[in-house]
Design a protein around this motif. Structure first.
Motif, PDB file in Angstrom:
ATOM      1  N   GLY A  21      -3.680  -9.106   0.991  1.00  0.00           N
ATOM      2  CA  GLY A  21      -2.045  -8.790   0.990  1.00  0.00           C
ATOM      3  C   GLY A  21      -1.769  -7.564  -0.041  1.00  0.00           C
ATOM      4  O   GLY A  21      -0.927  -6.985   0.327  1.00  0.00           O
ATOM      5  N   ARG A  22      -2.607  -7.420  -0.919  1.00  0.00           N
ATOM      6  CA  ARG A  22      -2.234  -6.561  -1.844  1.00  0.00           C
ATOM      7  C   ARG A  22      -2.626  -5.176  -1.161  1.00  0.00           C
ATOM      8  O   ARG A  22      -2.039  -4.153  -1.208  1.00  0.00           O
ATOM      9  CB  ARG A  22      -3.083  -6.754  -3.062  1.00  0.00           C
ATOM     10  CG  ARG A  22      -2.697  -5.571  -4.305  1.00  0.00           C
ATOM     11  CD  ARG A  22      -1.154  -5.581  -4.846  1.00  0.00           C
ATOM     12  NE  ARG A  22      -1.086  -4.628  -5.682  1.00  0.00           N
ATOM     13  CZ  ARG A  22       0.253  -4.007  -5.848  1.00  0.00           C
ATOM     14  NH1 ARG A  22       1.096  -4.130  -4.903  1.00  0.00           N
ATOM     15  NH2 ARG A  22       0.266  -2.828  -6.653  1.00  0.00           N
ATOM     16  N   LEU A  23      -3.659  -4.893  -0.624  1.00  0.00           N
ATOM     17  CA  LEU A  23      -4.161  -3.672   0.294  1.00  0.00           C
ATOM     18  C   LEU A  23      -3.141  -3.345   1.393  1.00  0.00           C
ATOM     19  O   LEU A  23      -2.953  -2.337   1.498  1.00  0.00           O
ATOM     20  CB  LEU A  23      -5.540  -4.026   0.841  1.00  0.00           C
ATOM     21  CG  LEU A  23      -6.791  -4.039  -0.072  1.00  0.00           C
ATOM     22  CD1 LEU A  23      -8.094  -4.454   0.886  1.00  0.00           C
ATOM     23  CD2 LEU A  23      -6.961  -2.908  -0.774  1.00  0.00           C
ATOM     24  N   GLU A  24      -2.632  -4.379   1.914  1.00  0.00           N
ATOM     25  CA  GLU A  24      -1.674  -4.022   2.984  1.00  0.00           C
ATOM     26  C   GLU A  24      -0.393  -3.482   2.135  1.00  0.00           C
ATOM     27  O   GLU A  24       0.042  -2.497   2.782  1.00  0.00           O
ATOM     28  CB  GLU A  24      -1.443  -5.306   3.527  1.00  0.00           C
ATOM     29  CG  GLU A  24      -0.347  -5.147   4.767  1.00  0.00           C
ATOM     30  CD  GLU A  24      -0.477  -4.166   5.825  1.00  0.00           C
ATOM     31  OE1 GLU A  24       0.098  -3.491   6.263  1.00  0.00           O
ATOM     32  OE2 GLU A  24      -1.747  -4.113   6.248  1.00  0.00           O
ATOM     33  N   GLN A  25       0.034  -4.024   1.167  1.00  0.00           N
ATOM     34  CA  GLN A  25       1.211  -3.236   0.451  1.00  0.00           C
ATOM     35  C   GLN A  25       0.808  -1.813   0.018  1.00  0.00           C
ATOM     36  O   GLN A  25       1.819  -1.170  -0.005  1.00  0.00           O
ATOM     37  CB  GLN A  25       1.516  -4.188  -0.685  1.00  0.00           C
ATOM     38  CG  GLN A  25       2.045  -5.379  -0.546  1.00  0.00           C
ATOM     39  CD  GLN A  25       2.221  -6.390  -1.843  1.00  0.00           C
ATOM     40  OE1 GLN A  25       1.594  -6.155  -2.772  1.00  0.00           O
ATOM     41  NE2 GLN A  25       2.999  -7.516  -1.752  1.00  0.00           N
ATOM     42  N   ILE A  26      -0.318  -1.801  -0.591  1.00  0.00           N
ATOM     43  CA  ILE A  26      -0.602  -0.636  -1.129  1.00  0.00           C
ATOM     44  C   ILE A  26      -0.788   0.347   0.348  1.00  0.00           C
ATOM     45  O   ILE A  26      -0.190   1.729   0.312  1.00  0.00           O
ATOM     46  CB  ILE A  26      -1.975  -0.510  -1.748  1.00  0.00           C
ATOM     47  CG1 ILE A  26      -1.986  -1.274  -2.792  1.00  0.00           C
ATOM     48  CG2 ILE A  26      -2.822   0.828  -1.769  1.00  0.00           C
ATOM     49  CD1 ILE A  26      -3.198  -1.534  -3.719  1.00  0.00           C
ATOM     50  N   GLN A  85       0.982   0.281   2.962  1.00  0.00           N
ATOM     51  CA  GLN A  85       2.272   0.371   3.497  1.00  0.00           C
ATOM     52  C   GLN A  85       3.156   1.564   2.483  1.00  0.00           C
ATOM     53  O   GLN A  85       3.628   2.397   2.940  1.00  0.00           O
ATOM     54  CB  GLN A  85       2.864  -0.889   3.472  1.00  0.00           C
ATOM     55  CG  GLN A  85       4.817  -0.717   3.809  1.00  0.00           C
ATOM     56  CD  GLN A  85       4.809  -0.214   5.284  1.00  0.00           C
ATOM     57  OE1 GLN A  85       4.148  -0.580   5.984  1.00  0.00           O
ATOM     58  NE2 GLN A  85       5.795   0.812   5.275  1.00  0.00           N
ATOM     59  N   ARG A  86       2.690   1.190   1.134  1.00  0.00           N
ATOM     60  CA  ARG A  86       3.543   2.356   0.417  1.00  0.00           C
ATOM     61  C   ARG A  86       2.846   3.547   0.254  1.00  0.00           C
ATOM     62  O   ARG A  86       3.415   4.736   0.478  1.00  0.00           O
ATOM     63  CB  ARG A  86       3.440   1.542  -1.150  1.00  0.00           C
ATOM     64  CG  ARG A  86       3.787   2.608  -2.178  1.00  0.00           C
ATOM     65  CD  ARG A  86       5.114   2.439  -2.200  1.00  0.00           C
ATOM     66  NE  ARG A  86       6.017   3.511  -3.352  1.00  0.00           N
ATOM     67  CZ  ARG A  86       7.001   4.254  -3.100  1.00  0.00           C
ATOM     68  NH1 ARG A  86       7.428   4.300  -1.972  1.00  0.00           N
ATOM     69  NH2 ARG A  86       7.634   4.990  -4.065  1.00  0.00           N
ATOM     70  N   LEU A  87       1.480   3.687   0.602  1.00  0.00           N
ATOM     71  CA  LEU A  87       0.825   4.880   0.933  1.00  0.00           C
ATOM     72  C   LEU A  87       1.251   5.564   2.188  1.00  0.00           C
ATOM     73  O   LEU A  87       1.757   6.667   2.114  1.00  0.00           O
ATOM     74  CB  LEU A  87      -0.496   4.838   1.131  1.00  0.00           C
ATOM     75  CG  LEU A  87      -1.309   6.151   1.433  1.00  0.00           C
ATOM     76  CD1 LEU A  87      -1.378   7.000   0.248  1.00  0.00           C
ATOM     77  CD2 LEU A  87      -2.927   5.608   1.589  1.00  0.00           C
ATOM     78  N   ARG A  88       1.622   4.845   3.373  1.00  0.00           N
ATOM     79  CA  ARG A  88       2.395   5.351   4.674  1.00  0.00           C
ATOM     80  C   ARG A  88       3.457   5.979   4.266  1.00  0.00           C
ATOM     81  O   ARG A  88       4.031   7.226   4.653  1.00  0.00           O
ATOM     82  CB  ARG A  88       2.217   4.451   5.784  1.00  0.00           C
ATOM     83  CG  ARG A  88       0.963   4.474   6.153  1.00  0.00           C
ATOM     84  CD  ARG A  88       0.771   3.322   7.410  1.00  0.00           C
ATOM     85  NE  ARG A  88       1.283   2.228   7.049  1.00  0.00           N
ATOM     86  CZ  ARG A  88       0.331   1.111   6.823  1.00  0.00           C
ATOM     87  NH1 ARG A  88      -0.838   1.432   6.385  1.00  0.00           N
ATOM     88  NH2 ARG A  88       0.691  -0.180   6.531  1.00  0.00           N
TER      89      ARG A  88
END
Length: 130
Positions: free
Chosen positions: A13-18, A20-23
C-alpha cells in the motif's frame, strides 16, 4: 487481525502511495518544463517583435510622407488646371462661363487636397466629400 498491518500502511500500500505521488510530481514537472519552455520562446520572440514594430512605424511614417506629398502635388495640379481654365476664359476660347466655373472647382479641390495633406500627420485624414 491484531498483528496485521492495515492495507494503507502495508509495504504494498505504501509503495502504491509513493508511486502515485511520484507520477503526480512527474506530471507537475512536465507542466513546469512546458511552461518554462513556452515562456522562454515568448521571451526570445520579444526582441524580434520589437524590431517588427519599429519597422512598421518607420514604414507608416514613410507612407504618411508619401501621401502628404501626393496630396500637395494634387493641389498643384489643380492650381495649374485652374490657371488653364482662367486663360481659356480670358482668351474667349470655348464657353467662358464654364471655364470660370471649372477654375473655381479646381481651386476648391486644390484647397481640399492641401488641407487633407496637412492633416495626415495629425491623424485626421478625412477627405471632404465632393
Amino acid at each position: 487481525m491484531k498483528g496485521e498491518a492495515s492495507p494503507r500502511y502495508s509495504t504494498g500500500g505504501r509503495l502504491e502511495q509513493i508511486g502515485q505521488r511520484l507520477r503526480e510530481l512527474q506530471a507537475r514537472g512536465r507542466e513546469l518544463r512546458e511552461y518554462s519552455a513556452s515562456q522562454a520562446a515568448r521571451s526570445a520572440r520579444l526582441p524580434r517583435s520589437a524590431e517588427l514594430v519599429r519597422m512598421a512605424e518607420l514604414r507608416a511614417e514613410a507612407a504618411a510622407e508619401a501621401a502628404e506629398a501626393a496630396y500637395y502635388h494634387a493641389g498643384d495640379v489643380h492650381d495649374r488646371a485652374a490657371a488653364l481654365h482662367d486663360r481659356l476664359a480670358e482668351s474667349g476660347i470655348g464657353d467662358t462661363g464654364r471655364h470660370r466655373q471649372k477654375a473655381r472647382e479646381h481651386r476648391s479641390l486644390a484647397e481640399a487636397d492641401r488641407k487633407t495633406g496637412g492633416s495626415i500627420r495629425a491623424g485626421t485624414t478625412r477627405r471632404p466629400r465632393e
